[in-house]
Design a protein around this motif. Sequence first.
Motif, PDB file in Angstrom:
ATOM      1  N   SER A 142      80.813  31.932  -9.079  1.00 21.49           N
ATOM      2  CA  SER A 142      79.455  31.785  -9.291  1.00 21.49           C
ATOM      3  C   SER A 142      79.271  31.074 -10.412  1.00 21.49           C
ATOM      4  O   SER A 142      79.780  31.176 -11.524  1.00 21.49           O
ATOM      5  N   ILE A 143      78.087  30.179 -10.287  1.00 20.26           N
ATOM      6  CA  ILE A 143      77.745  29.446 -11.739  1.00 20.26           C
ATOM      7  C   ILE A 143      76.538  30.178 -12.187  1.00 20.26           C
ATOM      8  O   ILE A 143      76.089  29.811 -13.496  1.00 20.26           O
ATOM      9  N   GLY A 144      76.236  31.118 -11.860  1.00 15.78           N
ATOM     10  CA  GLY A 144      74.977  31.846 -12.429  1.00 15.78           C
ATOM     11  C   GLY A 144      74.259  32.964 -11.463  1.00 15.78           C
ATOM     12  O   GLY A 144      74.748  32.830 -10.270  1.00 15.78           O
ATOM     13  N   ASP A 145      73.757  34.015 -12.035  1.00 19.23           N
ATOM     14  CA  ASP A 145      72.988  35.019 -11.299  1.00 19.23           C
ATOM     15  C   ASP A 145      71.904  34.625 -10.703  1.00 19.23           C
ATOM     16  O   ASP A 145      70.661  35.025 -11.140  1.00 19.23           O
ATOM     17  N   TYR A 146      71.768  33.652  -9.725  1.00 17.01           N
ATOM     18  CA  TYR A 146      70.786  33.166  -9.172  1.00 17.01           C
ATOM     19  C   TYR A 146      71.143  32.446  -7.774  1.00 17.01           C
ATOM     20  O   TYR A 146      72.530  32.007  -7.563  1.00 17.01           O
ATOM     21  N   VAL A 147      70.509  32.113  -6.823  1.00 21.61           N
ATOM     22  CA  VAL A 147      71.004  31.921  -5.495  1.00 21.61           C
ATOM     23  C   VAL A 147      70.348  30.234  -5.364  1.00 21.61           C
ATOM     24  O   VAL A 147      69.341  30.049  -5.247  1.00 21.61           O
ATOM     25  N   LEU A 148      71.547  29.555  -5.181  1.00 20.11           N
ATOM     26  CA  LEU A 148      71.324  27.946  -4.745  1.00 20.11           C
ATOM     27  C   LEU A 148      71.111  27.863  -3.016  1.00 20.11           C
ATOM     28  O   LEU A 148      71.565  28.681  -2.620  1.00 20.11           O
ATOM     29  N   SER A 149      70.806  26.696  -2.807  1.00 22.30           N
ATOM     30  CA  SER A 149      70.714  26.564  -1.178  1.00 22.30           C
ATOM     31  C   SER A 149      72.032  26.447  -0.736  1.00 22.30           C
ATOM     32  O   SER A 149      72.191  26.351   0.578  1.00 22.30           O
ATOM     33  N   LEU A 195      82.703  28.551  -3.770  1.00 21.80           N
ATOM     34  CA  LEU A 195      81.480  28.850  -4.553  1.00 21.80           C
ATOM     35  C   LEU A 195      80.583  29.710  -4.022  1.00 21.80           C
ATOM     36  O   LEU A 195      80.156  29.467  -2.721  1.00 21.80           O
ATOM     37  N   SER A 196      80.000  30.787  -4.934  1.00 21.59           N
ATOM     38  CA  SER A 196      79.316  31.777  -4.006  1.00 21.59           C
ATOM     39  C   SER A 196      78.668  32.592  -5.197  1.00 21.59           C
ATOM     40  O   SER A 196      79.231  32.834  -6.268  1.00 21.59           O
ATOM     41  N   PRO A 197      77.259  32.877  -4.974  1.00 21.53           N
ATOM     42  CA  PRO A 197      76.827  33.754  -6.010  1.00 21.53           C
ATOM     43  C   PRO A 197      77.374  35.432  -6.507  1.00 21.53           C
ATOM     44  O   PRO A 197      77.264  35.857  -7.217  1.00 21.53           O
TER      45      PRO A 197
HETATM   46  N1  ADE Z   1      76.024  29.076  -3.822  1.00 25.32           N
HETATM   47  C1  ADE Z   1      74.597  29.481  -3.927  1.00 25.32           C
HETATM   48  N2  ADE Z   1      74.571  30.157  -5.241  1.00 25.32           N
HETATM   49  C2  ADE Z   1      75.414  29.866  -5.926  1.00 25.32           C
HETATM   50  C3  ADE Z   1      75.803  30.133  -7.202  1.00 25.32           C
HETATM   51  N3  ADE Z   1      74.914  30.803  -8.099  1.00 25.32           N
HETATM   52  N4  ADE Z   1      77.069  29.864  -7.723  1.00 25.32           N
HETATM   53  C4  ADE Z   1      77.715  29.212  -6.942  1.00 25.32           C
HETATM   54  N5  ADE Z   1      77.720  29.028  -5.776  1.00 25.32           N
HETATM   55  C5  ADE Z   1      76.578  29.364  -5.173  1.00 25.32           C
END
Ligand code: ADE
Length: 225
Positions: A131-138, A86-88
Motif C-alpha cells: 500500500s502506498i498510504g492509508d487512503y483509497v485510490l481508484s 498494490l492494495s490499500p
Molecule cells: N489501490 C487503491 N488504493 C491503494 C493504495 N492506497 N495503495 C496501493 N494501492 C492502492
Amino acid sequence: MKIDILTLFPEMFDGAFSHSIIKRAKEKGLAEINLFNIRDWSAGKHKTVDDYPFGGTAGMVMMIEPIARCIEELSSKTVYDEVIYLSPDGNLLDQKLANRLSLSKNLLILCGHYKGIDERIREHFITLEISIGDYVLSGGELAAAVLSDAVVRLLPGVLNDETSALSDSFQDNLLSPPVYTRPSDFRGWKVPPVLLSGNDKEIVKWRHEQSIERTKKRRPGLLSE
Ligand code: ADE
C-alpha cells in the motif's frame, strides 16, 4: 532492473515514465519498464476482465482467468524476485522497502481496479502486497507509478550525483535538511550564512543538526524506529 506492470489502463503511465529521472534511467538502459494490458489475456469474445462478486455486494471484481494466464505467461519467460499486488491493505511502502526492492532484478506489479481482484490471485500468485498510504485510490496504477519511481531512482547510475539518494529524506530515518539557491538575499530573506561560508566541516555539521531538528519537529516517530 526490469519492471513488468499488469494493468487495465496502460495509458495512465504515459506521463509518469516519460520524464525526468525515470526517463533517463530507461534511456541509459538501467531500467526497463514494460506495460501489459490484462485485457489481452481475456479468452472471451468480449474481452471481459471483470464480473459480479459472488455473494453480491456493490462493484465489480477483476476475474482470475485473464490475470492468471498473463502472470503465468510472463513468469515462464522471466524469474521475478517479487510478484507485487498494490492494495490499500498491503504493507505500507517506506524507504526501507524501496531500498530492498531496488536490489531486485525483475519485478512484476499487478494493478487492481474496481472492487479488487479475485482473492485466489492473491493466494496463489502474489508474493508481496504493498500500500502506498492509508487512503483509497481508484486503482493500483498511480500507486504502481509511485512504487516504480521510488525504486528506480535508487538504482546505481540513475541519479547524476551518486550520493544524492543517500542524502534523501528517510535514509537513516532522518528528514532532509533545508536547501537554498541563488539569490542569497531575496527581499531581505537571507540564506543561513554558514552555507555561504565555504567551511565544509561546518556545513556538514549544520545540515546534520537541521535534519535532526526537522525530524524531531515533524516526524518524531522516525527517531525511535
Ligand atoms: N489501490 C487503491 N488504493 C491503494 C493504495 N492506497 N495503495 C496501493 N494501492 C492502492
